[in-house]
Design a protein around this motif. Structure first.
Motif, PDB file in Angstrom:
ATOM      1  N   SER A 147      46.909  55.776   5.960  1.00 45.97           N
ATOM      2  CA  SER A 147      45.702  54.972   5.987  1.00 45.97           C
ATOM      3  C   SER A 147      45.394  54.428   4.598  1.00 45.97           C
ATOM      4  CB  SER A 147      44.523  55.810   6.488  1.00 45.97           C
ATOM      5  OG  SER A 147      44.386  56.951   5.683  1.00 45.97           O
ATOM      6  N   LYS A 148      44.905  53.201   4.537  1.00 47.10           N
ATOM      7  CA  LYS A 148      44.551  52.565   3.284  1.00 47.10           C
ATOM      8  C   LYS A 148      43.235  53.168   2.764  1.00 47.10           C
ATOM      9  CE  LYS A 148      46.751  48.176   4.465  1.00 47.10           C
ATOM     10  NZ  LYS A 148      46.542  46.715   4.656  1.00 47.10           N
ATOM     11  N   PRO A 149      43.072  53.147   1.447  1.00 49.12           N
ATOM     12  CA  PRO A 149      41.784  53.648   0.914  1.00 49.12           C
ATOM     13  C   PRO A 149      40.624  52.862   1.496  1.00 49.12           C
ATOM     14  CG  PRO A 149      43.397  53.303  -0.838  1.00 49.12           C
ATOM     15  CD  PRO A 149      43.995  52.717   0.405  1.00 49.12           C
ATOM     16  N   LYS A 150      39.572  53.593   1.788  1.00 46.79           N
ATOM     17  CA  LYS A 150      38.425  52.940   2.389  1.00 46.79           C
ATOM     18  C   LYS A 150      37.781  51.964   1.409  1.00 46.79           C
ATOM     19  CE  LYS A 150      37.286  56.654   5.600  1.00 46.79           C
ATOM     20  NZ  LYS A 150      36.247  57.592   6.039  1.00 46.79           N
ATOM     21  N   SER A 151      37.486  50.796   1.886  1.00 46.40           N
ATOM     22  CA  SER A 151      36.840  49.790   1.062  1.00 46.40           C
ATOM     23  C   SER A 151      35.366  50.123   0.914  1.00 46.40           C
ATOM     24  CB  SER A 151      36.999  48.408   1.688  1.00 46.40           C
ATOM     25  OG  SER A 151      38.359  48.091   1.877  1.00 46.40           O
ATOM     26  N   PRO A 152      34.793  49.790  -0.223  1.00 48.84           N
ATOM     27  CA  PRO A 152      33.347  50.056  -0.370  1.00 48.84           C
ATOM     28  C   PRO A 152      32.552  49.229   0.618  1.00 48.84           C
ATOM     29  CG  PRO A 152      34.184  48.660  -2.147  1.00 48.84           C
ATOM     30  CD  PRO A 152      35.389  49.160  -1.390  1.00 48.84           C
ATOM     31  N   PRO A 162      35.429  50.689   8.222  1.00 42.62           N
ATOM     32  CA  PRO A 162      36.235  50.958   9.414  1.00 42.62           C
ATOM     33  C   PRO A 162      36.409  52.453   9.641  1.00 42.62           C
ATOM     34  CG  PRO A 162      37.615  50.201   7.595  1.00 42.62           C
ATOM     35  CD  PRO A 162      36.190  49.994   7.173  1.00 42.62           C
ATOM     36  N   ARG A 163      36.442  52.843  10.895  1.00 42.05           N
ATOM     37  CA  ARG A 163      36.616  54.255  11.239  1.00 42.05           C
ATOM     38  C   ARG A 163      38.069  54.673  11.083  1.00 42.05           C
ATOM     39  NH1 ARG A 163      32.997  55.149  16.769  1.00 42.05           N
ATOM     40  NH2 ARG A 163      30.962  54.603  15.854  1.00 42.05           N
ATOM     41  N   GLU A 164      38.256  55.938  10.674  1.00 40.97           N
ATOM     42  CA  GLU A 164      39.608  56.467  10.517  1.00 40.97           C
ATOM     43  C   GLU A 164      40.212  56.767  11.888  1.00 40.97           C
ATOM     44  OE1 GLU A 164      41.951  59.927   7.967  1.00 40.97           O
ATOM     45  OE2 GLU A 164      39.778  59.985   8.195  1.00 40.97           O
ATOM     46  N   ARG A 165      41.497  56.530  12.003  1.00 38.78           N
ATOM     47  CA  ARG A 165      42.168  56.756  13.279  1.00 38.78           C
ATOM     48  C   ARG A 165      42.255  58.252  13.581  1.00 38.78           C
ATOM     49  NH1 ARG A 165      47.912  54.139  15.309  1.00 38.78           N
ATOM     50  NH2 ARG A 165      47.745  54.834  17.464  1.00 38.78           N
ATOM     51  N   VAL A 166      42.037  58.594  14.838  1.00 36.43           N
ATOM     52  CA  VAL A 166      42.095  59.979  15.297  1.00 36.43           C
ATOM     53  C   VAL A 166      43.347  60.159  16.148  1.00 36.43           C
ATOM     54  CG1 VAL A 166      40.946  61.752  16.680  1.00 36.43           C
ATOM     55  CG2 VAL A 166      39.597  60.242  15.220  1.00 36.43           C
ATOM     56  N   LEU A 167      44.086  61.244  15.890  1.00 38.92           N
ATOM     57  CA  LEU A 167      45.367  61.488  16.538  1.00 38.92           C
ATOM     58  C   LEU A 167      45.298  62.699  17.463  1.00 38.92           C
ATOM     59  CD1 LEU A 167      47.673  61.144  13.390  1.00 38.92           C
ATOM     60  CD2 LEU A 167      46.904  59.338  14.940  1.00 38.92           C
ATOM     61  N   ARG A 168      46.179  62.676  18.466  1.00 39.19           N
ATOM     62  CA  ARG A 168      46.392  63.846  19.312  1.00 39.19           C
ATOM     63  C   ARG A 168      47.686  64.510  18.852  1.00 39.19           C
ATOM     64  NH1 ARG A 168      45.081  61.807  25.527  1.00 39.19           N
ATOM     65  NH2 ARG A 168      42.883  61.235  25.163  1.00 39.19           N
ATOM     66  N   ALA A 228      49.611  75.268  20.270  1.00 42.17           N
ATOM     67  CA  ALA A 228      48.225  74.883  20.003  1.00 42.17           C
ATOM     68  C   ALA A 228      48.113  73.376  20.156  1.00 42.17           C
ATOM     69  CB  ALA A 228      47.787  75.313  18.609  1.00 42.17           C
ATOM     70  N   TYR A 229      47.073  72.932  20.869  1.00 44.17           N
ATOM     71  CA  TYR A 229      46.845  71.510  21.120  1.00 44.17           C
ATOM     72  C   TYR A 229      45.578  71.067  20.405  1.00 44.17           C
ATOM     73  CZ  TYR A 229      45.805  67.187  23.647  1.00 44.17           C
ATOM     74  OH  TYR A 229      45.501  65.881  23.958  1.00 44.17           O
ATOM     75  N   LEU A 230      45.702  70.006  19.599  1.00 44.07           N
ATOM     76  CA  LEU A 230      44.581  69.499  18.814  1.00 44.07           C
ATOM     77  C   LEU A 230      44.342  68.044  19.196  1.00 44.07           C
ATOM     78  CD1 LEU A 230      46.703  71.174  16.609  1.00 44.07           C
ATOM     79  CD2 LEU A 230      44.459  71.309  15.530  1.00 44.07           C
ATOM     80  N   PRO A 231      43.363  67.783  20.056  1.00 41.03           N
ATOM     81  CA  PRO A 231      43.185  66.442  20.614  1.00 41.03           C
ATOM     82  C   PRO A 231      42.492  65.445  19.709  1.00 41.03           C
ATOM     83  CG  PRO A 231      41.554  67.915  21.530  1.00 41.03           C
ATOM     84  CD  PRO A 231      42.421  68.754  20.651  1.00 41.03           C
ATOM     85  N   GLY A 232      41.890  65.878  18.598  1.00 40.39           N
ATOM     86  CA  GLY A 232      41.126  64.939  17.780  1.00 40.39           C
ATOM     87  C   GLY A 232      41.256  65.222  16.297  1.00 40.39           C
ATOM     88  N   VAL A 233      42.382  64.823  15.695  1.00 41.86           N
ATOM     89  CA  VAL A 233      42.642  65.094  14.285  1.00 41.86           C
ATOM     90  C   VAL A 233      42.619  63.789  13.495  1.00 41.86           C
ATOM     91  CG1 VAL A 233      44.272  66.030  12.601  1.00 41.86           C
ATOM     92  CG2 VAL A 233      44.051  67.106  14.854  1.00 41.86           C
ATOM     93  N   ALA A 234      41.802  63.728  12.461  1.00 41.30           N
ATOM     94  CA  ALA A 234      41.791  62.561  11.586  1.00 41.30           C
ATOM     95  C   ALA A 234      43.143  62.451  10.878  1.00 41.30           C
ATOM     96  CB  ALA A 234      40.670  62.675  10.561  1.00 41.30           C
ATOM     97  N   HIS A 235      43.643  61.208  10.755  1.00 48.82           N
ATOM     98  CA  HIS A 235      44.962  61.017  10.172  1.00 48.82           C
ATOM     99  C   HIS A 235      45.056  61.592   8.765  1.00 48.82           C
ATOM    100  CE1 HIS A 235      48.163  58.815   8.025  1.00 48.82           C
ATOM    101  NE2 HIS A 235      48.800  58.939   9.177  1.00 48.82           N
ATOM    102  N   SER A 236      43.978  61.533   8.008  1.00 49.29           N
ATOM    103  CA  SER A 236      43.999  62.024   6.635  1.00 49.29           C
ATOM    104  C   SER A 236      44.182  63.536   6.554  1.00 49.29           C
ATOM    105  CB  SER A 236      42.697  61.636   5.919  1.00 49.29           C
ATOM    106  OG  SER A 236      41.573  62.207   6.573  1.00 49.29           O
ATOM    107  N   ARG A 237      44.005  64.259   7.678  1.00 50.92           N
ATOM    108  CA  ARG A 237      44.126  65.706   7.677  1.00 50.92           C
ATOM    109  C   ARG A 237      45.489  66.194   8.153  1.00 50.92           C
ATOM    110  NH1 ARG A 237      39.299  69.340   9.529  1.00 50.92           N
ATOM    111  NH2 ARG A 237      40.371  70.601   7.946  1.00 50.92           N
TER     112      ARG A 237
END
Length: 256
Positions: free
Chosen positions: A31-36, A50-56, A95-104
């Protein structure tokens, strides 16, 4: 590597026969750095970033090729209204993680490395098939999995993920999904297996549904080799000596 060629490379599925730990590039572009926050040129409140993408994502133990062949043979008993899981996608979810922010995602990779380095090989075995739900019209056909140390490994995942602030979905139920129903279909008689294998690695996998909704796609993010030295040490360890004092309860009552 970029564009369509990069996406195809990420869709290469890794099998359990690869013992060495492999760190593969994540399936999503960094993900690109968030713009101010910029002021609204028309006045009023500033526009939201913009919201960060959430991954399964999920951690899973892959199956060796010979076991996958046995399960594919069992899948042939199903009618066309069952969507069979492709052989290379067969796995045991830890283990199943349905909502992980891409940055994590790097946090999960680091957690996987720590767990793998402290976990010996795990002896696993296939058992009988079952349906979920077991009453009424089932949606999933699966085969049960058993193994000493398997529940402990899954519990370690759940505990460490929760401590790190990740939310896991569902309790651990050791199984391999064989098919999902897409329409009215009869059940097939139970199938039993006696195959065993030594799990030497696990993987962090990104799953998503393509636009044509033909079935979930699995992209391997990272693979983690279990600690072979711990496995050797466990085999070389002497058997524990019998207790010198009598037990207050029968030994069988100590087992679940």
């Amino acid at each position: 590597m970029s564009g369509e060629a990069g996406r195809r490379a990420l869709r290469v599925r890794r099998g359990p026969e690869r013992d060495a730990q492999a760190e593969l590039p994540p399936p999503i572009r960094a993900s690109k750095p968030k713009s101010p926050v910029k002021p609204n040129p028309k006045g009023g409140q500033p526009s939201d970033p913009p919201r960060e993408r959430v991954l399964r994502l999920f951690f899973a133990v892959p199956l060796p090729a010979d076991l996958r062949a046995e399960l594919v043979a069992a899948q042939r008993k199903l009618t066309d209204n069952w969507r069979r899981v492709e052989a290379e996608q067969l796995h045991l979810t830890l283990a199943y993680l349905p909502g992980v922010a891409h940055s994590r995602v790097p946090e999960l990779q680091a957690l996987g490395r720590r767990l793998a380095s402290s976990t010996p090989f795990v002896q696993l075995g296939l058992r009988g098939t079952g349906y979920h739900p077991n009453v009424g019209s089932p949606r999933v056909w699966f085969v049960k999995v058993e193994g000493a140390g398997l529940s402990e490994l899954a519990t370690a995942f759940q505990t460490k993920l929760a401590a790190a602030g990740f939310e896991c979905e569902g309790a651990f139920q050791p199984h391999v999904t064989l098919a999902r129903k897409k329409g009215p279909a009869p059940r097939v008689p139970p199938v039993t297996f006696a195959q065993t294998w030594t799990a030497q690695n696990f993987a962090l996998i990104h799953t998503f549904l393509p636009r044509d909704k033909s079935g979930p796609v699995y992209d391997t993010v990272s693979q983690f080799a279990l600690n072979a030295q711990l496995a050797v040490a466990a085999l070389a360890a002497p058997e524990p000596s019998a207790p010198t004092t009598s037990l207050q309860t029968p030994p069988e009552e100590h087992h679940g």
